[in-house]
Write a protein that holds these residues in place. Sequence first.
Motif, short mmCIF file in Angstrom:
data_model
loop_
_atom_site.label_atom_id
_atom_site.label_comp_id
_atom_site.label_asym_id
_atom_site.label_seq_id
_atom_site.Cartn_x
_atom_site.Cartn_y
_atom_site.Cartn_z
N ALA A 102 9.69 38.50 -2.82
CA ALA A 102 8.97 37.40 -2.18
C ALA A 102 9.47 37.20 -0.75
O ALA A 102 8.68 36.94 0.16
CB ALA A 102 9.12 36.12 -2.99
N ARG A 103 10.76 37.33 -0.55
CA ARG A 103 11.31 37.20 0.80
C ARG A 103 10.82 38.34 1.69
O ARG A 103 10.54 38.14 2.88
CB ARG A 103 12.84 37.15 0.75
N THR A 104 10.70 39.52 1.11
CA THR A 104 10.15 40.66 1.87
C THR A 104 8.69 40.40 2.23
O THR A 104 8.24 40.75 3.33
CB THR A 104 10.29 41.96 1.07
N THR A 154 2.08 35.86 -7.65
CA THR A 154 1.63 34.68 -6.89
C THR A 154 2.60 33.52 -7.10
O THR A 154 2.82 32.73 -6.18
CB THR A 154 0.20 34.26 -7.30
N ALA A 155 3.17 33.41 -8.29
CA ALA A 155 4.16 32.35 -8.54
C ALA A 155 5.41 32.59 -7.71
O ALA A 155 6.01 31.65 -7.18
CB ALA A 155 4.50 32.28 -10.02
N GLY A 156 5.80 33.85 -7.59
CA GLY A 156 6.95 34.16 -6.75
C GLY A 156 6.72 33.78 -5.32
O GLY A 156 7.61 33.24 -4.64
N LEU A 157 5.50 34.02 -4.82
CA LEU A 157 5.18 33.65 -3.44
C LEU A 157 5.08 32.13 -3.29
O LEU A 157 5.42 31.59 -2.24
CB LEU A 157 3.88 34.32 -3.01
N ALA A 158 4.61 31.46 -4.35
CA ALA A 158 4.56 30.00 -4.31
C ALA A 158 5.97 29.43 -4.16
O ALA A 158 6.21 28.52 -3.36
CB ALA A 158 3.89 29.46 -5.57
N ARG A 159 6.91 29.97 -4.91
CA ARG A 159 8.29 29.50 -4.83
C ARG A 159 8.89 29.76 -3.45
O ARG A 159 9.75 29.01 -2.98
CB ARG A 159 9.15 30.17 -5.91
N GLU A 160 8.42 30.81 -2.81
CA GLU A 160 8.90 31.15 -1.47
C GLU A 160 8.23 30.30 -0.39
O GLU A 160 8.61 30.36 0.78
CB GLU A 160 8.65 32.64 -1.22
N GLY A 161 7.23 29.51 -0.76
CA GLY A 161 6.53 28.67 0.20
C GLY A 161 5.40 29.34 0.93
O GLY A 161 4.82 28.75 1.86
N LEU A 162 5.03 30.54 0.50
CA LEU A 162 4.02 31.30 1.24
C LEU A 162 2.59 30.87 0.92
O LEU A 162 1.65 31.28 1.60
CB LEU A 162 4.18 32.79 0.96
N LEU A 163 2.41 30.04 -0.11
CA LEU A 163 1.08 29.56 -0.47
C LEU A 163 0.84 28.11 -0.04
O LEU A 163 -0.24 27.57 -0.27
CB LEU A 163 0.85 29.69 -1.98
N ASP A 164 1.82 27.52 0.59
CA ASP A 164 1.69 26.11 0.97
C ASP A 164 0.59 25.88 1.99
O ASP A 164 -0.07 24.84 1.98
CB ASP A 164 3.02 25.58 1.53
N ASP A 165 0.39 26.85 2.90
CA ASP A 165 -0.55 26.68 4.00
C ASP A 165 -1.67 27.70 3.99
O ASP A 165 -2.37 27.85 5.00
CB ASP A 165 0.20 26.74 5.34
N ARG A 225 7.41 37.56 2.90
CA ARG A 225 7.46 36.67 4.06
C ARG A 225 7.70 37.46 5.34
O ARG A 225 7.04 37.24 6.37
CB ARG A 225 8.56 35.62 3.89
N ALA A 226 8.61 38.41 5.29
CA ALA A 226 8.89 39.25 6.47
C ALA A 226 7.66 40.04 6.88
O ALA A 226 7.37 40.18 8.07
CB ALA A 226 10.07 40.18 6.18
N PHE A 227 6.92 40.57 5.90
CA PHE A 227 5.68 41.30 6.19
C PHE A 227 4.67 40.39 6.88
O PHE A 227 4.11 40.74 7.92
CB PHE A 227 5.08 41.86 4.90
N LEU A 228 4.42 39.24 6.30
CA LEU A 228 3.43 38.33 6.86
C LEU A 228 3.84 37.85 8.25
O LEU A 228 3.00 37.74 9.15
CB LEU A 228 3.21 37.16 5.91
N ASP A 229 5.12 37.59 8.43
CA ASP A 229 5.61 37.18 9.75
C ASP A 229 5.40 38.27 10.79
O ASP A 229 5.20 37.99 11.98
CB ASP A 229 7.10 36.81 9.68
N ALA A 230 5.44 39.52 10.32
CA ALA A 230 5.24 40.67 11.22
C ALA A 230 3.78 41.05 11.39
O ALA A 230 3.46 42.01 12.09
CB ALA A 230 6.05 41.87 10.71
#
Length: 204
Positions: free
Chosen positions: A89-91, A109-120, A93-98
């Motif tokens: 999930a942290r990776t 999707t739950a893993g990404l939710a925990r990482e905060g990537l689905l908040d916005d 985030r790095a992909f999306l940031d890039a």
Amino acid sequence: MNGSVGKPVHLAVYDTLADWETGHTTAYLARAGYGIRTVGPSREPVVSIGGLRIQPDLALGDLRPEDSSLLILPGADLWDASDDLAPFARTARAFLDAGVPVAAICGATAGLAREGLLDDRAHTSAASFYLAATGYAGAGRYVEADAVTDGGLITAGPTEPVAFAREVFRLLGVYEGEVLDAWYRLYHDSDAEAYAVLQQARAR
């Protein structure tokens, strides 16, 4: 079909991964000319829910967004059983940031939710209450749909591998317009008429 194929697509693999969720996606990306490289927690073999033993091509620590066209995260029991897959999930985030897209299905999707990537981002999953159990802040962005793409991130539930693939193909430009629609109708709805459209597209 887009004739320009770029960097490889990376498929995350880990113990208990759900075999059925990404098969349409990787098979037709490979047919379109994309290299498919598997990424594990390490280079050690992993075993899927279906008992398939997979030798990863590279370890997660060696994966860089700039070397990839897309990161695919399948579901797996481990997403909800432990924090073992949090590095994926942290990776993401790095992909999306890039600016490199990510596609997540089912438990991922739950893993990404925990990482905060689905908040916005608009998103979907198996069910809204499934993601709500993660305690994430994005419940208001949940969409009742087979698959959703927003901000370079594709999400889908475990019963929608064909819709998941459709969104990947659309995002990467593998299929477009009536050809994309025909591919979906053939593999999701068993629409025989859609086959003729695909055959005509291949003949061009």
